[in-house]
Design a protein around this motif. Structure first.
Motif, PDB file in Angstrom:
ATOM      1  N   GLY A 231      10.176  -1.938   6.504  1.00 28.70           N
ATOM      2  CA  GLY A 231       9.536  -0.671   5.354  1.00 28.70           C
ATOM      3  C   GLY A 231       8.435   0.305   5.535  1.00 28.70           C
ATOM      4  N   ARG A 232       8.779   1.536   4.836  1.00 23.20           N
ATOM      5  CA  ARG A 232       7.891   2.787   5.419  1.00 23.20           C
ATOM      6  C   ARG A 232       6.336   2.177   3.740  1.00 23.20           C
ATOM      7  NH1 ARG A 232      10.676   7.611   3.885  1.00 23.20           N
ATOM      8  NH2 ARG A 232      11.190   7.268   5.686  1.00 23.20           N
ATOM      9  N   PRO A 233       5.735   2.411   4.263  1.00 24.04           N
ATOM     10  CA  PRO A 233       4.360   1.994   3.143  1.00 24.04           C
ATOM     11  C   PRO A 233       3.898   3.013   2.396  1.00 24.04           C
ATOM     12  CG  PRO A 233       3.709   1.496   4.845  1.00 24.04           C
ATOM     13  CD  PRO A 233       4.941   1.997   5.852  1.00 24.04           C
ATOM     14  N   ARG A 234       4.149   2.555   1.845  1.00 21.15           N
ATOM     15  CA  ARG A 234       3.373   4.311   0.372  1.00 21.15           C
ATOM     16  C   ARG A 234       1.843   4.329   0.485  1.00 21.15           C
ATOM     17  NH1 ARG A 234       0.443   3.173  -4.279  1.00 21.15           N
ATOM     18  NH2 ARG A 234      -0.063   1.264  -4.906  1.00 21.15           N
ATOM     19  N   ARG A 235       1.181   5.419   0.936  1.00 19.50           N
ATOM     20  CA  ARG A 235       0.176   5.588   0.770  1.00 19.50           C
ATOM     21  C   ARG A 235      -1.256   5.418  -0.071  1.00 19.50           C
ATOM     22  NH1 ARG A 235      -1.485  10.234   4.965  1.00 19.50           N
ATOM     23  NH2 ARG A 235       0.659  10.986   5.120  1.00 19.50           N
ATOM     24  N   PRO A 236      -2.460   5.289  -0.376  1.00 18.36           N
ATOM     25  CA  PRO A 236      -2.658   4.501  -1.394  1.00 18.36           C
ATOM     26  C   PRO A 236      -3.227   5.833  -2.594  1.00 18.36           C
ATOM     27  CG  PRO A 236      -4.016   4.818   0.723  1.00 18.36           C
ATOM     28  CD  PRO A 236      -2.837   5.218   0.845  1.00 18.36           C
ATOM     29  N   GLU A 237      -3.717   5.326  -3.505  1.00 18.14           N
ATOM     30  CA  GLU A 237      -4.433   5.664  -4.161  1.00 18.14           C
ATOM     31  C   GLU A 237      -5.563   5.858  -4.145  1.00 18.14           C
ATOM     32  OE1 GLU A 237      -2.492   6.004  -8.344  1.00 18.14           O
ATOM     33  OE2 GLU A 237      -2.636   3.581  -7.801  1.00 18.14           O
ATOM     34  N   PRO A 238      -6.218   6.829  -4.582  1.00 15.04           N
ATOM     35  CA  PRO A 238      -7.600   7.722  -4.057  1.00 15.04           C
ATOM     36  C   PRO A 238      -8.689   6.047  -4.640  1.00 15.04           C
ATOM     37  CG  PRO A 238      -6.723   9.483  -5.627  1.00 15.04           C
ATOM     38  CD  PRO A 238      -6.134   8.496  -5.120  1.00 15.04           C
ATOM     39  N   GLY A 239      -9.219   5.548  -3.518  1.00 15.63           N
ATOM     40  CA  GLY A 239     -10.311   4.790  -3.796  1.00 15.63           C
ATOM     41  C   GLY A 239      -9.885   3.520  -3.791  1.00 15.63           C
ATOM     42  N   ARG A 240      -8.771   3.002  -3.321  1.00 19.74           N
ATOM     43  CA  ARG A 240      -8.001   2.138  -2.968  1.00 19.74           C
ATOM     44  C   ARG A 240      -7.193   2.151  -1.514  1.00 19.74           C
ATOM     45  NH1 ARG A 240      -8.257   0.145  -8.033  1.00 19.74           N
ATOM     46  NH2 ARG A 240      -6.881  -1.639  -7.324  1.00 19.74           N
ATOM     47  N   ALA A 241      -7.562   0.544  -1.522  1.00 19.14           N
ATOM     48  CA  ALA A 241      -7.064  -0.021  -0.326  1.00 19.14           C
ATOM     49  C   ALA A 241      -5.656   0.470   0.633  1.00 19.14           C
ATOM     50  CB  ALA A 241      -7.444  -1.260   0.448  1.00 19.14           C
ATOM     51  N   LEU A 242      -6.111   0.580   2.018  1.00 16.65           N
ATOM     52  CA  LEU A 242      -5.024   1.114   2.069  1.00 16.65           C
ATOM     53  C   LEU A 242      -4.099  -0.211   2.629  1.00 16.65           C
ATOM     54  CD1 LEU A 242      -3.638   3.283   4.675  1.00 16.65           C
ATOM     55  CD2 LEU A 242      -4.377   1.949   6.790  1.00 16.65           C
ATOM     56  N   LEU A 243      -2.299  -0.420   2.488  1.00 17.37           N
ATOM     57  CA  LEU A 243      -2.004  -1.434   2.197  1.00 17.37           C
ATOM     58  C   LEU A 243      -2.105  -2.591   1.599  1.00 17.37           C
ATOM     59  CD1 LEU A 243      -1.373  -2.169   6.122  1.00 17.37           C
ATOM     60  CD2 LEU A 243       0.910  -0.579   4.758  1.00 17.37           C
ATOM     61  N   GLU A 244      -2.702  -1.876   0.592  1.00 16.89           N
ATOM     62  CA  GLU A 244      -3.303  -2.460  -0.869  1.00 16.89           C
ATOM     63  C   GLU A 244      -1.806  -3.968  -1.088  1.00 16.89           C
ATOM     64  OE1 GLU A 244      -5.522  -3.138  -5.574  1.00 16.89           O
ATOM     65  OE2 GLU A 244      -4.810  -0.741  -4.172  1.00 16.89           O
ATOM     66  N   ASP A 245      -0.391  -3.261  -1.884  1.00 16.87           N
ATOM     67  CA  ASP A 245       0.637  -4.064  -2.873  1.00 16.87           C
ATOM     68  C   ASP A 245       0.659  -5.075  -1.528  1.00 16.87           C
ATOM     69  OD1 ASP A 245      -0.291  -1.722  -4.588  1.00 16.87           O
ATOM     70  OD2 ASP A 245       2.020  -1.131  -4.084  1.00 16.87           O
ATOM     71  N   GLU A 246       0.514  -4.355  -0.425  1.00 21.90           N
ATOM     72  CA  GLU A 246       1.681  -5.158   0.618  1.00 21.90           C
ATOM     73  C   GLU A 246       0.657  -6.781   1.219  1.00 21.90           C
ATOM     74  OE1 GLU A 246       3.850  -1.441   1.737  1.00 21.90           O
ATOM     75  OE2 GLU A 246       1.360  -2.091   0.894  1.00 21.90           O
ATOM     76  N   LEU A 247      -0.828  -6.589   0.984  1.00 23.48           N
ATOM     77  CA  LEU A 247      -1.786  -7.083   1.085  1.00 23.48           C
ATOM     78  C   LEU A 247      -1.991  -8.635   0.424  1.00 23.48           C
ATOM     79  CD1 LEU A 247      -4.592  -4.778   2.653  1.00 23.48           C
ATOM     80  CD2 LEU A 247      -3.403  -6.284   4.536  1.00 23.48           C
ATOM     81  N   ALA A 248      -1.809  -8.085  -0.821  1.00 20.69           N
ATOM     82  CA  ALA A 248      -1.565  -8.680  -1.893  1.00 20.69           C
ATOM     83  C   ALA A 248      -1.173  -9.970  -1.965  1.00 20.69           C
ATOM     84  CB  ALA A 248      -1.351  -7.348  -3.971  1.00 20.69           C
ATOM     85  N   GLY A 249       0.364  -9.668  -1.542  1.00 15.80           N
ATOM     86  CA  GLY A 249       1.451 -10.508  -1.033  1.00 15.80           C
ATOM     87  C   GLY A 249       0.680 -11.295  -0.207  1.00 15.80           C
TER      88      GLY A 249
END
Length: 375
Positions: A231-249
């Motif tokens: 899947g194509r990961p989305r760009r992080p919002e300002p001040g947030r981690a790269l791949l934040e949503d994926e890493l949370a899972g």
């Protein structure tokens, strides 16, 4: 998890003003919402005899995390008119809190640092040289079309990196130059393992680039890659981690290898001497003696009672009479048991391990791993 990040708070004598509040930017007029929260916290601190200079120092830092997008919070500490520590929290607190007391109320901050898992995130996507946007996913046969490979990578410590990302690298190379670029990236990842103890490497994006990176990995990185579903990961919002949503899972419920080793050792001690390692009384006794190698806390926190403490980290007891029997003349009843336990752990170089209650239930929600076992 080591607790050195709390050292600035224990280097100053109390009383200390502590505040934890929601500073999310995903609401309408967030500045107005934060202003109202600050007003309430200020009134609470002043009502509990905090001095104006200290409250002012703390208030000056509220909302300074405005460059961080989305839901988050702040933990702030001040004493004697000076700000001691201000940290952004990955999650806003369930409710705002303010406290003025001899010990800093650090429990919420410490819990949001755990498990402190070192990782690296890598995003690889094909893009058109003339445009900043991400290109479509192409098959391996389309590599020679003048496309470039965009590389972003970031090291961090989960979950605090969600709102305090580590250094992020960003560069582009021609697709045909990827094998050579992959060698350089792998060398950087090996350096992360050696310097930061990186345990998980999470690559995402173009399947061909991801697979070739993993195939070329040296022995030092083998077994550390954690692949995401295509899947194509989305760009992080300002001040947030790269791949934040994926890493949370991926990291939900995961402990660092070191913490897992501590838990295994604790399990062995509990099987032999449960009365010495599990429960609030056992934890207090071990911390008194500087005997705790690690402090275990259940999440959600259950121990909400009071403890008695003195000036030193090891001045900790279930009653004032106990401290008096030790020969102490200056001590007080500490209403936040978590604050007392964490000061004792930090002051005796004990580590903190946070465990989900549904997976490892602990008596009173607390336990210790002993450095040694005595008679």
């Amino acid at each position: 998890m080591k607790l050195q990040f709390l050292d600035p708070l224990y280097a100053h004598p109390g009383p200390i003003a502590s505040a934890c509040l929601d500073t999310s930017r995903d609401v309408g007029d967030p500045d107005r919402a934060i202003e109202l929260r600050l007003r309430s916290l200020r009134e609470s601190l002043l009502a509990h005899d905090a001095d104006e200079a200290t409250v002012g120092a703390l208030a000056s830092a509220v909302g300074t995390d405005r460059d961080v997008a989305g839901r988050h919070g702040q933990a702030l500490f001040a004493a004697h008119g000076s700000l001691l520590l201000a940290q952004c929290l990955p999650e806003p607190p369930a409710r705002d809190s303010a406290r003025f007391g001899m010990l800093p109320d650090v429990l919420a901050l410490a819990l949001q640092h755990a498990p402190d898992l070192p990782y690296a995130a890598v995003v690889l996507n094909r893009v058109h040289p003339a445009g900043p946007g991400r290109g479509d996913d192409e098959g391996e046969g389309d590599r020679e079309g003048g496309l470039e490979l965009e590389l972003e990578h970031e090291r961090g410590r989960w979950p605090i990196s969600r709102v305090a990302p580590g250094p992020r690298g960003h560069r582009r190379v021609p697709v045909e130059g990827w094998p050579k670029e992959a060698e350089q990236l792998l060398a950087e990842l090996v350096d992360g393992v050696e310097t930061d103890g990186t345990e998980a490497i999470v690559p995402a994006g173009d399947p061909w680039a991801v697979n070739s990176l993993i195939r070329a990995a040296p022995r030092a990185l083998q077994g550390r890659f954690v692949k995401l579903e295509h899947g194509r990961p989305r760009r992080p919002e300002p001040g947030r981690a790269l791949l934040e949503d994926e890493l949370a899972g991926l990291f939900a419920g995961r402990l660092p290898d070191h913490d897992r080793h501590l838990l295994d050792s604790y399990t062995g001690q509990r099987a032999r001497h449960p009365e010495y390692v599990e429960g609030l009384a056992a934890a207090v006794g071990a911390l008194q003696r500087g005997q705790a190698r690690a402090l275990f806390l259940n999440r959600p926190v259950r121990h909400t009672g009071h403890l008695w403490v003195g000036a030193a980290p090891t001045h900790l007891a279930l009653s004032g009479e106990e401290l008096s029997a030790f020969g102490l003349h200056y001590y007080w009843e500490e209403p936040a048991a978590g604050a007392a336990l964490l000061r004792a752990a930090a002051g005796t170089q004990a580590e903190l391990v946070v465990l989900p209650e549904e997976e490892v239930p602990l008596e009173d929600g607390v336990a210790v791993l002993l450095r040694y076992t005595g008679p």
